[in-house]
Scaffold this motif. Sequence first.
Motif, mmCIF file in Angstrom:
data_model
loop_
_atom_site.group_PDB
_atom_site.id
_atom_site.type_symbol
_atom_site.label_atom_id
_atom_site.label_comp_id
_atom_site.label_asym_id
_atom_site.label_seq_id
_atom_site.Cartn_x
_atom_site.Cartn_y
_atom_site.Cartn_z
ATOM 1 N N ARG A 31 11.983 -15.290 1.909
ATOM 2 C CA ARG A 31 11.672 -13.909 1.532
ATOM 3 C C ARG A 31 10.621 -13.874 0.424
ATOM 4 N NH1 ARG A 31 17.858 -11.534 1.195
ATOM 5 N NH2 ARG A 31 18.310 -11.590 3.437
ATOM 6 N N ARG A 348 10.568 -1.843 5.665
ATOM 7 C CA ARG A 348 10.458 -3.020 6.527
ATOM 8 C C ARG A 348 11.352 -4.150 6.017
ATOM 9 N NH1 ARG A 348 5.460 -3.864 5.806
ATOM 10 N NH2 ARG A 348 4.843 -2.219 7.251
ATOM 11 N N TYR A 349 11.348 -4.351 4.696
ATOM 12 C CA TYR A 349 12.203 -5.392 4.117
ATOM 13 C C TYR A 349 13.680 -5.094 4.376
ATOM 14 C CZ TYR A 349 14.881 -7.880 0.562
ATOM 15 O OH TYR A 349 15.835 -8.636 -0.078
ATOM 16 N N GLU A 351 15.037 -3.367 6.716
ATOM 17 C CA GLU A 351 15.349 -3.579 8.132
ATOM 18 C C GLU A 351 15.500 -5.070 8.442
ATOM 19 O OE1 GLU A 351 12.203 -1.673 10.212
ATOM 20 O OE2 GLU A 351 12.881 0.369 9.713
ATOM 21 N N GLU A 352 14.633 -5.895 7.845
ATOM 22 C CA GLU A 352 14.711 -7.338 8.073
ATOM 23 C C GLU A 352 16.006 -7.918 7.514
ATOM 24 O OE1 GLU A 352 11.211 -8.846 6.241
ATOM 25 O OE2 GLU A 352 9.861 -8.178 7.850
ATOM 26 N N LYS A 355 18.874 -6.997 9.789
ATOM 27 C CA LYS A 355 18.864 -7.829 11.000
ATOM 28 C C LYS A 355 19.383 -9.228 10.687
ATOM 29 C CE LYS A 355 15.847 -9.467 14.715
ATOM 30 N NZ LYS A 355 16.293 -10.870 14.612
ATOM 31 N N GLU A 356 18.942 -9.803 9.550
ATOM 32 C CA GLU A 356 19.417 -11.135 9.157
ATOM 33 C C GLU A 356 20.928 -11.138 8.984
ATOM 34 O OE1 GLU A 356 17.512 -12.589 5.674
ATOM 35 O OE2 GLU A 356 15.496 -12.414 6.503
#
Length: 390
Positions: A31, A348-349, A351-352, A355-356
Amino acid sequence: MSISNDAGHFFQSSAALATTERKSAKSKNKRGDPIQFSSKILAILNDPDDEGVLFVAEAAGEVKKVIVDVLKTGKVTKVFSEGTAPLTCLAVCRKTRTLFAGCWDKAIYAVDLRDRKKAARKFVGHADFVKCLLATSLNGKPVLISGGADSVTIIWDSETGERLHKLQGHTKALQDLAIDPLSLPDGSDEPGDSFVLFSASSDPQIRRWHISLSSSYESAESLDTPILAHDTSVYKLCFDSDGDLWTASADKTAKHLVRSREWEADTVLQHPDFVRDVAVAERLGVVATACRDEGVRVWDLASGKVVCTYDGHFEEVTGLAVAGGNVISVSIDGTLRKWGLRRADIERYLEEVEKETKDDETEDIKKDGGGGGVLTAEEEAELAELMDED
């Protein structure tokens, strides 16, 4: 007999072992597009002549230059490597293009950025670690201001290394220095024949000083009523465009102090641990903070509410620098990371991360044979019986 420094060879509590395992696992994350350095990073500074260039100071006694636009490629240039101990702070003189680095060995090293083949000059005057630096000018003459763990502030002729003035008012180590922008000539970002200096230290008081070539002294208002906004160490001072002050403290808060209200705090940003740095991006409507809990937080300026906590470092975050639409963070984990300050980048972060998290949960279920967290028929019956009794 051989001697080992490996923590695994010594007795450790369960909590210490768990922390070590957590940090080891977290160190593998990518990250913030991390750039790995050779040692702990103790300070970061924007190049005042190029927003796309940063300087970082390392515990290994080195200063390196990083170009923001190519952070993903990890392009790093060594600027200085002669420090005999950890380097704690940095400053750059715009007039002479000189880089200054404060060191644990009590010295300040001056490096000519236009000709790095020149040997670094060495300023000696503090009786303890050099903790903070500020490069500026007086009547066009370049000067350097340093604060030390000896609780002393020194004003230097930055071209000759001559000590012009020595100030002492704090009772503990200096932590940061900042020029009051309202003490500068109208429309200028450079001082005239004098300016007001704010200083912060490990005592909670913020003090104000009148600085000129002929004399420097603590202002009368500071002697009467030093600014007391925190309970303990103040690590960072940062003025905004209105001339109000943002501060970061070991009392686990960052605060916005309003000049027109006698430096009363109108915004208090609460953290779970020491706040090491604060950086304001007014154009984007946010303020970023660095915390000892490894997090970089982004707060909404208008509401004072946290918008996002960037989680990538696996040790204490030691410094921040705003570059374009990003905040760059450094840590004693030896990495430099870049985080977006624009709302789209933050979304965006988030959302990532979501998902992770889902992917990790799915992987855990697979490892558990698909039955992780599922009660057996016997356990369900026992639970139903207990609930009926209640």
